[in-house]
Design a protein around this motif. Structure first.
Motif, short mmCIF file in Angstrom:
data_model
loop_
_atom_site.label_atom_id
_atom_site.label_comp_id
_atom_site.label_asym_id
_atom_site.label_seq_id
_atom_site.Cartn_x
_atom_site.Cartn_y
_atom_site.Cartn_z
N GLU A 108 28.41 -20.77 9.87
CA GLU A 108 26.96 -20.79 10.02
C GLU A 108 26.23 -20.95 8.69
O GLU A 108 25.05 -21.32 8.68
N ASP A 109 26.93 -20.72 7.57
CA ASP A 109 26.29 -20.89 6.27
C ASP A 109 26.48 -22.29 5.70
O ASP A 109 26.03 -22.59 4.59
N ALA A 110 27.16 -23.16 6.41
CA ALA A 110 27.44 -24.50 5.89
C ALA A 110 26.17 -25.34 5.81
O ALA A 110 25.28 -25.23 6.66
N THR A 111 26.08 -26.17 4.78
CA THR A 111 24.99 -27.13 4.64
C THR A 111 25.60 -28.49 4.34
O THR A 111 26.66 -28.59 3.71
N PHE A 112 24.94 -29.55 4.79
CA PHE A 112 25.48 -30.90 4.69
C PHE A 112 24.46 -31.80 3.98
O PHE A 112 23.31 -31.91 4.42
N THR A 113 24.89 -32.43 2.91
CA THR A 113 24.02 -33.32 2.14
C THR A 113 24.81 -34.55 1.74
O THR A 113 25.88 -34.44 1.13
N ALA A 114 24.29 -35.74 2.03
CA ALA A 114 24.99 -36.97 1.66
C ALA A 114 25.14 -37.07 0.14
O ALA A 114 26.22 -37.33 -0.38
N ALA A 115 24.04 -36.91 -0.59
CA ALA A 115 24.03 -36.76 -2.04
C ALA A 115 24.32 -38.03 -2.85
O ALA A 115 24.03 -38.07 -4.04
N TYR A 116 24.86 -39.06 -2.26
CA TYR A 116 25.26 -40.23 -3.04
C TYR A 116 24.08 -40.88 -3.77
O TYR A 116 24.11 -41.07 -4.99
N THR A 117 23.06 -41.27 -3.00
CA THR A 117 21.98 -42.02 -3.63
C THR A 117 21.15 -41.17 -4.59
O THR A 117 20.45 -41.70 -5.44
N ALA A 118 21.26 -39.85 -4.48
CA ALA A 118 20.55 -38.96 -5.40
C ALA A 118 21.03 -39.15 -6.84
O ALA A 118 20.31 -38.87 -7.79
N ILE A 119 22.28 -39.62 -7.01
CA ILE A 119 22.82 -39.86 -8.35
C ILE A 119 23.07 -41.35 -8.59
O ILE A 119 23.78 -41.73 -9.54
N GLY A 120 22.52 -42.20 -7.73
CA GLY A 120 22.67 -43.63 -7.92
C GLY A 120 23.99 -44.19 -7.44
O GLY A 120 24.37 -45.30 -7.81
N TYR A 121 24.70 -43.46 -6.59
CA TYR A 121 25.98 -43.91 -6.04
C TYR A 121 25.76 -44.41 -4.61
O TYR A 121 24.75 -44.12 -3.97
N SER A 122 26.74 -45.13 -4.09
CA SER A 122 26.80 -45.49 -2.67
C SER A 122 27.97 -44.72 -2.05
O SER A 122 28.81 -44.17 -2.77
N PRO A 123 28.03 -44.67 -0.71
CA PRO A 123 29.02 -43.79 -0.06
C PRO A 123 30.47 -44.24 -0.21
O PRO A 123 30.77 -45.41 -0.42
N ASP A 124 31.37 -43.26 -0.05
CA ASP A 124 32.80 -43.51 0.06
C ASP A 124 33.34 -42.56 1.13
O ASP A 124 32.58 -41.99 1.90
#
Length: 270
Positions: A126-142
């Motif tokens: 229940e404490d888990a959080t989910f964030t894509a985060a890639y574009t926040a640092i200028g990356y694209s997904p993998d």
């Protein structure tokens, strides 16, 4: 060692990320550790796989401290090495008959979302959080994130998360279909173990056929997919598991699905 693999004689495999001090961030060592673990699953008569992580966070994504040691072409080569190992691991795990269960807690970001999404059943504390985060640092997904998210959430919601990096709570992730269900923090490990144990005792070949049918159905027209279902059902029904399942049903007893046997080889490019 950043990944620990425990192969039990009863066919349950536990793969654990073991870099809690770094949020289980994925660098080259961890990616290669996951590939080694996946290869071990291919070689053994595995009946269920449980993916867990030590510490407060499941996986915060890529190891940015490691990546920052490289520049220009060297960084490109390093990231290709990392993603090559990680993606081979994901392909091998996806090809298994054995179902994959993931138990996630704390921060789940970047490639951590890919690992969570790749599982057939994903339990989130229940404490888990989910964030894509890639574009926040200028990356694209993998880690398959740009493949899994549109299929689980739809393209609009996937792009919202990938472009804005909005953080999801465990409850939101469950509501959107990113995880199977939420579990109280103190119960995550035990519940994940119970879930994997239940699958371990099931019909492994039928599980594998079901995994492949669901995956294929996402990109298939109805007619060809119905033909694929018919062929798979005929094979399953005439096999050892199908015969045992029907005999148990007619005999009003619990089925006894026995482990698969035999050696499995890792494809040459894996």
């Amino acid at each position: 060692m950043s990944v620990r693999t425990e192969l039990r004689q009863d066919g349950l495999v536990r793969i654990t990320l073991t870099r809690p001090e770094a949020g289980n961030a994925i660098g080259l060592e961890t990616a290669r550790g996951l590939l080694d673990a996946a290869r071990a699953c291919v070689r053994e008569p595995v009946r269920a796989v449980l993916l867990t992580a030590e510490g407060r966070s499941f996986c915060v994504g890529g190891d940015l401290r490691e990546f920052a040691r490289y520049q220009g072409p060297e960084l490109e080569r390093h990231l290709i090495e990392v993603t090559d190992a990680l993606h081979k691991a994901l392909r091998l795990l996806a090809a298994l008959d054995a179902p994959l269960v993931a138990a996630v807690q704390g921060a789940v970001a970047g490639a951590g979302i890919g690992l969570a999404a790749a599982a057939d059943l994903t339990l989130a504390a229940e404490d888990a959080t989910f964030t894509a985060a890639y574009t926040a640092i200028g990356y694209s997904p993998d880690a398959g994130v740009s493949w899994f998210l549109p299929r689980l959430l739809g393209p609009k919601r996937a792009l919202e998360l990938l472009l804005t990096n909005r953080r999801l709570s465990a409850a939101e992730a469950a509501g959107l279909g990113l995880v199977s269900r939420t579990v109280p923090v103190g119960e995550l490990s035990a519940e994940a173990e119970r879930t994997a144990e239940a699958l371990r005792g099931g019909p492994t070949a039928a599980f594998g056929a079901t995994r492949r049918l669901v995956a294929a159905g996402l990109d298939s027209e109805l007619g060809p997919h119905l033909d694929r279902e018919a062929r798979a059902l005929a094979v399953a029904a005439s096999g050892r598991e199908g015969r045992e399942g029907v005999a148990a049903f007619l005999g009003k007893r619990a089925p006894r699905f026995t482990p698969l046997t035999g050696e499995f080889s890792v494809p040459a490019d894996m």
